[in-house]
Design an enzyme around this catalytic site. Structure first.
Site, PDB file in Angstrom:
ATOM      1  N   LYS A  82     -34.216  36.193 -76.751  1.00  0.00           N
ATOM      2  CA  LYS A  82     -35.405  35.390 -77.415  1.00  0.00           C
ATOM      3  C   LYS A  82     -36.134  36.127 -78.492  1.00  0.00           C
ATOM      4  O   LYS A  82     -36.644  37.049 -78.207  1.00  0.00           O
ATOM      5  CB  LYS A  82     -36.251  35.237 -76.283  1.00  0.00           C
ATOM      6  CG  LYS A  82     -37.224  34.191 -76.863  1.00  0.00           C
ATOM      7  CD  LYS A  82     -38.461  34.132 -75.975  1.00  0.00           C
ATOM      8  CE  LYS A  82     -39.535  34.963 -76.529  1.00  0.00           C
ATOM      9  NZ  LYS A  82     -40.222  34.727 -77.936  1.00  0.00           N
ATOM     10  N   GLU A  96     -39.137  48.990 -74.204  1.00  0.00           N
ATOM     11  CA  GLU A  96     -39.705  49.877 -75.608  1.00  0.00           C
ATOM     12  C   GLU A  96     -41.114  49.389 -75.935  1.00  0.00           C
ATOM     13  O   GLU A  96     -41.159  48.213 -76.102  1.00  0.00           O
ATOM     14  CB  GLU A  96     -38.985  49.424 -76.821  1.00  0.00           C
ATOM     15  CG  GLU A  96     -37.317  50.312 -76.936  1.00  0.00           C
ATOM     16  CD  GLU A  96     -37.107  51.623 -76.886  1.00  0.00           C
ATOM     17  OE1 GLU A  96     -38.286  52.226 -76.918  1.00  0.00           O
ATOM     18  OE2 GLU A  96     -36.043  52.174 -76.778  1.00  0.00           O
ATOM     19  N   CYS A 133     -44.077  50.598 -83.628  1.00  0.00           N
ATOM     20  CA  CYS A 133     -44.711  51.018 -82.560  1.00  0.00           C
ATOM     21  C   CYS A 133     -44.813  52.560 -82.819  1.00  0.00           C
ATOM     22  O   CYS A 133     -45.426  53.293 -81.916  1.00  0.00           O
ATOM     23  CB  CYS A 133     -43.674  50.840 -81.474  1.00  0.00           C
ATOM     24  SG  CYS A 133     -42.094  50.892 -82.040  1.00  0.00           S
ATOM     25  N   GLU A 152     -53.610  50.844 -79.334  1.00  0.00           N
ATOM     26  CA  GLU A 152     -52.873  50.902 -80.360  1.00  0.00           C
ATOM     27  C   GLU A 152     -53.279  49.643 -81.416  1.00  0.00           C
ATOM     28  O   GLU A 152     -53.851  48.409 -80.801  1.00  0.00           O
ATOM     29  CB  GLU A 152     -51.350  50.382 -80.017  1.00  0.00           C
ATOM     30  CG  GLU A 152     -50.516  50.120 -80.998  1.00  0.00           C
ATOM     31  CD  GLU A 152     -49.055  49.557 -80.330  1.00  0.00           C
ATOM     32  OE1 GLU A 152     -49.124  49.120 -79.501  1.00  0.00           O
ATOM     33  OE2 GLU A 152     -48.080  50.215 -80.897  1.00  0.00           O
TER      34      GLU A 152
HETATM   35  P1  NAP Z   1     -45.747  41.196 -77.516  1.00  0.00           P
HETATM   36  O1  NAP Z   1     -46.707  39.891 -77.600  1.00  0.00           O
HETATM   37  O2  NAP Z   1     -45.665  41.871 -76.246  1.00  0.00           O
HETATM   38  O3  NAP Z   1     -44.296  40.274 -77.799  1.00  0.00           O
HETATM   39  C1  NAP Z   1     -42.949  40.816 -77.762  1.00  0.00           C
HETATM   40  C2  NAP Z   1     -42.046  39.721 -77.189  1.00  0.00           C
HETATM   41  O4  NAP Z   1     -42.314  39.295 -75.879  1.00  0.00           O
HETATM   42  C3  NAP Z   1     -41.973  38.448 -78.097  1.00  0.00           C
HETATM   43  O5  NAP Z   1     -40.715  37.899 -78.087  1.00  0.00           O
HETATM   44  C4  NAP Z   1     -43.055  37.448 -77.177  1.00  0.00           C
HETATM   45  O6  NAP Z   1     -42.850  36.284 -77.445  1.00  0.00           O
HETATM   46  C5  NAP Z   1     -42.594  37.936 -75.922  1.00  0.00           C
HETATM   47  N1  NAP Z   1     -43.516  37.452 -74.784  1.00  0.00           N
HETATM   48  C6  NAP Z   1     -44.740  37.522 -74.684  1.00  0.00           C
HETATM   49  N2  NAP Z   1     -45.058  37.021 -73.648  1.00  0.00           N
HETATM   50  C7  NAP Z   1     -44.243  37.020 -72.759  1.00  0.00           C
HETATM   51  C8  NAP Z   1     -44.137  36.686 -71.190  1.00  0.00           C
HETATM   52  N3  NAP Z   1     -44.984  36.703 -70.644  1.00  0.00           N
HETATM   53  N4  NAP Z   1     -42.775  36.902 -70.976  1.00  0.00           N
HETATM   54  C9  NAP Z   1     -41.635  37.371 -71.316  1.00  0.00           C
HETATM   55  N5  NAP Z   1     -41.855  37.302 -72.830  1.00  0.00           N
HETATM   56  C10 NAP Z   1     -43.061  37.395 -73.376  1.00  0.00           C
HETATM   57  O7  NAP Z   1     -45.774  41.942 -78.758  1.00  0.00           O
HETATM   58  P2  NAP Z   1     -46.132  41.665 -80.032  1.00  0.00           P
HETATM   59  O8  NAP Z   1     -47.636  41.793 -80.040  1.00  0.00           O
HETATM   60  O9  NAP Z   1     -45.657  40.333 -80.555  1.00  0.00           O
HETATM   61  O10 NAP Z   1     -45.350  42.899 -80.821  1.00  0.00           O
HETATM   62  C11 NAP Z   1     -46.253  43.995 -81.054  1.00  0.00           C
HETATM   63  C12 NAP Z   1     -45.972  45.255 -80.126  1.00  0.00           C
HETATM   64  O11 NAP Z   1     -44.739  45.365 -79.756  1.00  0.00           O
HETATM   65  C13 NAP Z   1     -46.798  46.378 -80.224  1.00  0.00           C
HETATM   66  O12 NAP Z   1     -47.398  46.714 -79.020  1.00  0.00           O
HETATM   67  C14 NAP Z   1     -45.623  47.476 -80.410  1.00  0.00           C
HETATM   68  O13 NAP Z   1     -45.899  48.825 -79.950  1.00  0.00           O
HETATM   69  C15 NAP Z   1     -44.784  46.888 -79.787  1.00  0.00           C
HETATM   70  N6  NAP Z   1     -43.222  47.337 -80.291  1.00  0.00           N
HETATM   71  C16 NAP Z   1     -42.659  48.361 -79.761  1.00  0.00           C
HETATM   72  C17 NAP Z   1     -41.688  48.922 -80.060  1.00  0.00           C
HETATM   73  C18 NAP Z   1     -40.552  50.051 -79.683  1.00  0.00           C
HETATM   74  O14 NAP Z   1     -39.559  50.353 -79.881  1.00  0.00           O
HETATM   75  N7  NAP Z   1     -41.250  50.819 -78.597  1.00  0.00           N
HETATM   76  C19 NAP Z   1     -40.768  48.299 -81.194  1.00  0.00           C
HETATM   77  C20 NAP Z   1     -41.617  47.257 -81.998  1.00  0.00           C
HETATM   78  C21 NAP Z   1     -42.839  46.791 -81.325  1.00  0.00           C
HETATM   79  P3  NAP Z   1     -43.819  35.528 -78.439  1.00  0.00           P
HETATM   80  O15 NAP Z   1     -43.282  35.967 -79.668  1.00  0.00           O
HETATM   81  O16 NAP Z   1     -43.849  33.975 -78.213  1.00  0.00           O
HETATM   82  O17 NAP Z   1     -45.177  36.165 -77.995  1.00  0.00           O
END
Ligand code: NAP
Ligand code: MG
Length: 502
Positions: A198, A273, A307, A404
């Site tokens: 997804k 991650e 991240c 963050e």
């Molecule tokens: P996010 O809201 O956590 O979303 C990430 C993914 O999870 C998206 O596909 C999102 O779908 C999905 N998601 C959201 N709520 C969910 C739920 N309740 N159950 C299952 N899946 C769900 O993160 P973001 O704000 O879009 O992305 C930025 C974050 O990612 C930052 O905090 C960053 O640090 C972290 N990140 C970490 C890494 C690493 O390698 N450690 C790499 C990249 C990013 P939707 O798109 O519909 O919200």
């Protein structure tokens, strides 16, 4: 729909986004069971870029069924490791042949500069697939001499098999849409798993185009299924699904915790991650000609939407003014603009939501006493641009230092004593990355050893390689992606013990 971009857009990409994009289930491109679609936006303009099938529980159900069938009964499990490796290699070749096209898709959907997408995102993804293709034939068990004290005189042959974990649900974020898909799919395919992926709602397009190449490469139906949709619906259904054996997630720490809860129902394996607030430490004996641009790129690369961004800049007191002013000078020179403009060095943030979030952090910083020596605001009023920002007068307990931000905002802080810096650098709930800049090789390695982070860069930043494991300490995650470490996340070990009775 109706493509809201200039005429220089790549013609195949224009075709691709013109029609509503469907989802990939069991080798077929299908509409959502509900018939619904959702828009994805061009963050440089705020206009709708394309419509995409909106996957939900029922679509996840079908996708998991297809992945289960492909894993349990499909030709995939009967293929040799060499055949699997060749398919993955072929996918890398196809991806590379479409570099230009993927560059455009990433730039339009995510906002990043086209040149960067073509020079970094696409080649790194292709390289990851090639690295993983090589592993397919090298996943081995061991033979283990066993003694078994309670069966004197008996003889056994004991060995281990490394088997694919099964059906894997993969949920990825929007900051590196294609690359995150590659990080997830590469090891799953190399180990022989099947997948339901997804992508993020903000950036589903490159994963869907990759799905077309996956089918073109010849992967059997159902091995890779791609279901775009929202996290709270499609993502949550995938994480909780009882027939999914493992879930791999990249995203925020907050959602990571929801994934862990959702996975508890069938105790599926989980790898995560998550976020970071990485310390970037500059000592007074550093080569400042490298440390200053390096520290600027540590935070400003990908608009700070990394991240592992170096978002806490610690500088030894005697060089603090010079380094901070140097980083600010670099920030002032960054050209903001649409990702498709060849002059652009930094594009917009990915969404209105991110823009509001980052501006909210800036406000919080100012109200707590931080000062911007450059930047500090939204840029323009069209699209989601934020000025590259350097904050000073920051304290450890401020929101902008603790949390963050995921935008082009660095909090700079001086330190006086090399002994004092380690506890401060480690004072975070996160532990994804860190960097140290110094010419003293002993100090560099001593500090690297004591930093509680999954990656430590010495005199560099944001150096990634498919062979180098990446992941977090503390609340930055569980497990390591890339390198041979990642194979552990997608395999399980079976111990086989044979009685060699005469
Ligand atoms: P996010 O809201 O956590 O979303 C990430 C993914 O999870 C998206 O596909 C999102 O779908 C999905 N998601 C959201 N709520 C969910 C739920 N309740 N159950 C299952 N899946 C769900 O993160 P973001 O704000 O879009 O992305 C930025 C974050 O990612 C930052 O905090 C960053 O640090 C972290 N990140 C970490 C890494 C690493 O390698 N450690 C790499 C990249 C990013 P939707 O798109 O519909 O919200
Ligand atoms: Mg999101």
């Amino acid at each position: 729909m109706g493509i809201a971009v200039s005429p220089q857009i790549h013609p195949q990409v224009a075709d691709f986004i013109e029609k509503p994009r469907k989802m990939l289930i069991n080798g077929n491109w299908v509409s959502a069971a509900s018939g619904k679609t959702f828009p994805t936006y061009n963050p440089a303009t705020g206009e709708v870029l394309a419509q995409v099938a909106e996957g939900d529980r029922e679509d996840i159900e079908q996708a998991v069924k297809a992945a289960r069938k492909a894993f349990d009964h499909g030709p995939w499990r009967k293929m040799t490791a060499s055949e699997r490796g060749r398919l993955i290699w072929k996918l890398a070749d196809l991806l590379e042949a479409h570099t230009e096209e993927f560059g455009y898709i990433e730039s339009l959907d995510n906002g990043k500069p086209l040149g960067i997408a073509k020079a970094a995102d696409v080649p790194l993804a292709a390289d990851l697939f090639r690295y993983m293709a090589g592993w397919a034939t090298k996943i081995e068990g061991n033979t283990i001499p066993i003694s078994v004290p309670y069966t004197p005189g008996a003889k056994y042959l004991a060995y281990t098999l490394r088997e694919p974990v099964g059906v894997v649900g993969q949920i990825i974020p929007w900051n590196f849409p294609l690359l995150m898909a590659a990080w997830k799919l590469g090891p799953a395919l190399a180990t022989g798993c099947t997948v339901v992926l997804k992508p993020a709602e903000q950036t589903p397009l490159s994963a869907l185009r990759l799905g077309e190449l996956i089918m073109e490469a010849g992967f059997p139906e159902g091995v890779v299924n791609i279901v775009p949709g929202y996290g709270e619906t499609a993502g949550a259904a995938l994480a909780a699904h009882p027939d999914v054996d493992k879930v791999a997630f990249t995203g925020s720490t907050e959602v990571g915790k929801l994934i862990v809860h959702a996975a508890a129902g069938n105790l599926k394996k989980v790898s995560l991650e998550l976020g970071g607030k990485s310390p970037n430490v500059v000592f007074k004996d550093a080569d400042l000609d490298a440390a200053i641009p390096g520290s600027a790129s540590a935070i400003f690369f990908n608009h700070g939407q990394c991240c592992c961004a170096g978002s806490r800049l610690y500088v030894e007191k005697s060089i603090y003014d010079r380094v901070v002013e140097g980083v600010a000078e670099q920030a002032r020179k960054i050209r903001l603009g649409s990702g498709l403009d060849p002059e652009t060095q930094m594009g917009p943030l990915v969404s209105k939501e991110q823009l509001d979030r980052v501006c909210g952090y800036l406000e919080a910083g100012f109200s707590e006493g931080a000062k911007a020596i450059t930047g500090g605001h939204q840029s323009g009023n069209k699209g989601y641009f934020v000025e590259p920002t350097v904050l000073v007068n920051t304290q450890e307990n401020m929101k902008v230092v603790k949390e963050e931000i995921f935008g082009p905002v660095v909090a700079a802080m001086p330190f006086s004593d090399p002994e004092e810096i380690l506890p401060r650098a480690n004072d975070s709930t996160y532990g994804l990355a860190a960097a140290v800049w110094t010419r003293d090789i002993n100090k560099a390695h001593r500090v690297a050893e004591q930093l509680r982070a999954g990656t430590v860069w010495i005199n560099c930043y944001n150096i990634f390689d498919a062979a180098l494991p990446f992941g977090g300490y503390k609340q930055s995650g569980w497990g390591r992606e890339m390198g041979h470490d990642v194979l552990n996340l997608y395999t399980q070990t079976k111990a086989v013990c044979a009685n060699l009775a005469a």
